[in-house]
Design an enzyme around this catalytic site. Structure first.
Site, short mmCIF file in Angstrom:
data_model
loop_
_atom_site.label_atom_id
_atom_site.label_comp_id
_atom_site.label_asym_id
_atom_site.label_seq_id
_atom_site.Cartn_x
_atom_site.Cartn_y
_atom_site.Cartn_z
N LYS A 79 0.83 -1.33 0.00
CA LYS A 79 0.09 0.02 -0.19
C LYS A 79 0.98 1.45 -0.03
CE LYS A 79 -3.93 1.88 2.50
NZ LYS A 79 -4.95 1.76 3.73
N SER A 154 -9.90 1.94 2.50
CA SER A 154 -8.89 2.50 1.68
C SER A 154 -7.86 1.85 1.00
CB SER A 154 -8.30 3.65 2.70
OG SER A 154 -7.19 3.21 3.55
N SER A 178 -10.01 -0.64 6.88
CA SER A 178 -9.48 -0.59 5.44
C SER A 178 -8.93 -1.78 4.85
CB SER A 178 -8.52 0.69 5.04
OG SER A 178 -9.09 1.87 5.33
N1 GLN Z 1 -13.14 3.96 6.05
C1 GLN Z 1 -12.82 4.30 7.36
C2 GLN Z 1 -12.23 5.95 7.24
O1 GLN Z 1 -12.45 6.41 6.20
C3 GLN Z 1 -11.52 3.66 7.56
C4 GLN Z 1 -10.18 4.07 7.00
C5 GLN Z 1 -8.97 2.96 7.27
O2 GLN Z 1 -9.16 1.95 7.74
N2 GLN Z 1 -7.80 3.34 6.98
O3 GLN Z 1 -11.82 6.48 8.03
#
Ligand code: GLN
Length: 490
Positions: A79, A154, A178
């Protein structure tokens, strides 16, 4: 079997048996990437020359019997918020578009010492804030099961990449879901380790008390093996747990006879889609057939988790992202009038809308007068959620839950941020309480899209969680490979 169809374990076995070379493996995957990446847009950067070079070196070592580990020559996709020395690390943000780290994250150091090769950096929602990759400043990735749909987020690029056969292993980061949510959307396994089990050194910080790096893989066995590569103490991360970690691949096949699995009734409330509900019920039945004790239970604080998450994570993000001021590093505006204006213009140009929304929310809940009402309240809720889980784990080995309320949605369908935030409703409580959880594919929806189920265990409960997940994985039909269907996506 094509190289891109191999699980990591299969590739490791073939490398050990000299049925395939690391160079063949890497070049096979690079071919797959050049064929499918134009449709998927999962990657920010491909390390083509360097990875072939590293594969050749791995082959030389193995020929002499000097391989660094059983992983030597295995390619992985990383990532793009995990620092890689001399390889761009952009966080899919204009702010870091030109950033090339001078050092490796702890997990990359570990990978290198084991011979795991960085094949590419994957797309994400800017600074890991989002649930679809639509917040990336560069591209929205597509879901290989239906190119009109998002891969989740994400870590959507990593999930799509493993699903599409770009690599048998990818790394993501999970602050509120995410890793697990995109894994469920793309039909792969995604595991969030216990907070503190994997060092965050070199992971670009979003919300430090919640962030954790973890693997995407095609099988539970691969997830277990990759934990062996990832977990370990690091003095540079003050929250790193100093202990001897077990071999996570041991005991996978011990079955679930007599294990106790709880399913909180709150998960069945309004919002859970039909397909995800059917999958959850059928997973409960399967576990009963396999000899586990499955009971309905309760997680009374479940309803407060999402609100607490967005307050705590935004507050921490505000503090973490204050470092991007156009001075130390990051984008600097060309036109400004004095130093304060330089900060303002640089941040205004460098950050996208969602990041700015979180900065405003975070500053608001931390400001005097609102701190007690919001931030402090959220921390108290966090303690209550943790206590709820503690008492569940006195009775149960694992908690079973949906990973996400629905399968992958069509790009652009969730323009209201609150709707987008709701996709994480089943994943955020795990981060809030510092637990471990894994999402695994469990059948297809009525439209033929992957559905995931999530298993949650107490801190450092990975061994029992993996064993429970493995039993289910072996008891069901695999969902097969994605079809790459669907038309153009904007
Ligand atoms: N979708 C969640 C957020 O936008 C989780 C993001 C993540 O786990 N990095 O905060």
């Amino acid at each position: 079997m094509k190289t891109y169809e191999l699980s990591m374990k299969q590739a490791m076995d073939k490398l050990a048996a000299k049925e395939i070379s690391a160079e063949e493996l890497v070049s096979g995957l690079l071919c797959r990437i050049s064929e499918k990446e134009p449709q998927l847009r999962a990657l920010n950067f491909v390390c083509d020359k360097q990875s072939i070079e590293e594969a050749k070196n791995a082959d030389k070592r193995r020929a002499k019997g000097e391989q660094k580990s059983a992983f030597d020559g295995i390619p992985a996709i990383i990532k793009d918020n995990i620092c890689t020395e001399d390889i761009p690390t952009t966080c899919s943000s204009k702010m870091l578009e030109d950033f090339v780290p001078p050092y490796n994250a702890h997990v990359i150091e570990r990978f290198k010492s084991l011979g795991i090769i960085t094949l590419a950096k994957s797309n994400l929602d800017e600074f890991a804030m989002g649930s679809s990759t639509e917040n990336s400043a560069f591209r929205t990735s597509a879901n290989p099961w239906d190119l009109q749909r998002v891969p989740g987020g994400s870590s959507g690029g990593s999930a799509a990449a493993v699903s599409a056969g770009f690599a048998p292993l990818a790394l993501g980061s999970d602050t509120g879901g995410s890793i697990r949510q995109p894994a469920s959307y793309c039909g792969v396994v995604g595991l969030k380790p216990t907070y503190g089990a994997v060092s965050r050194y070199g992971l670009v910080a979003f919300a430090s008390s919640l962030d954790q790096i973890g693997p995407f893989s095609r099988t539970i066995e691969d997830a277990a093996l990759s934990l062996n590569a990832l977990c370990g103490y690091d003095r540079r991360d003050s929250t790193s747990i100093n202990m001897k970690y077990p071999d996570f691949s041991h005991g996978l096949k011990d079955g679930v006879k007599g294990l106790k699995i709880g399913v909180p009734k709150e998960y069945f409330a309004e919002g859970l889609g039909q397909d995800a509900k059917a999958a959850l019920i059928s997973a409960m039945k399967k576990y009963q057939e396999l000899g586990a004790v499955v009971e309905e239970t309760t997680l009374p604080t479940f309803d407060y988790a999402l609100s607490a998450y967005y307050i705590i994570s935004s507050a921490e993000a505000t503090s973490n992202l204050s470092r991007y001021d156009g001075v130390k590093y990051g984008h600097r505006a060309k036109n400004y009038d004095g130093i304060v204006d330089m900060y303002i213009q640089s941040r205004n140009e460098g950050f996208g809308a969602e990041v700015k929304r979180r900065m405003m929310l975070g500053n608001y809940v931390l400001s005097s007068g609102y701190y007690d009402a919001y931030y402090l309240k959220a921390l108290k809720v966090r303690t209550l959620i943790k206590r709820d889980f503690d008492s569940l784990f006195e009775k149960y080995d694992c908690i079973l839950s949906p990973t996400a309320p629905t399968p992958a949605f069509v790009a652009g369908a969730k323009s209201d941020p609150l709707q987008m935030y709701m996709t994480d409703i089943y994943t955020v409580p795990v981060n809030i309480a510092g637990l471990t959880a894994v999402s695994m594919p469990f059948g297809l929806s009525h439209e033929g899209l992957p559905i995931g189920v999530q298993l949650i265990a107490k801190p450092l409960g990975e061994p029992v969680m993996l064993r429970t997940a493995y039993a289910l994985e072996q008891a069901i039909e695999p969902i097969g490979a994605p079809a790459f269907k669907g038309g153009k996506q904007s």
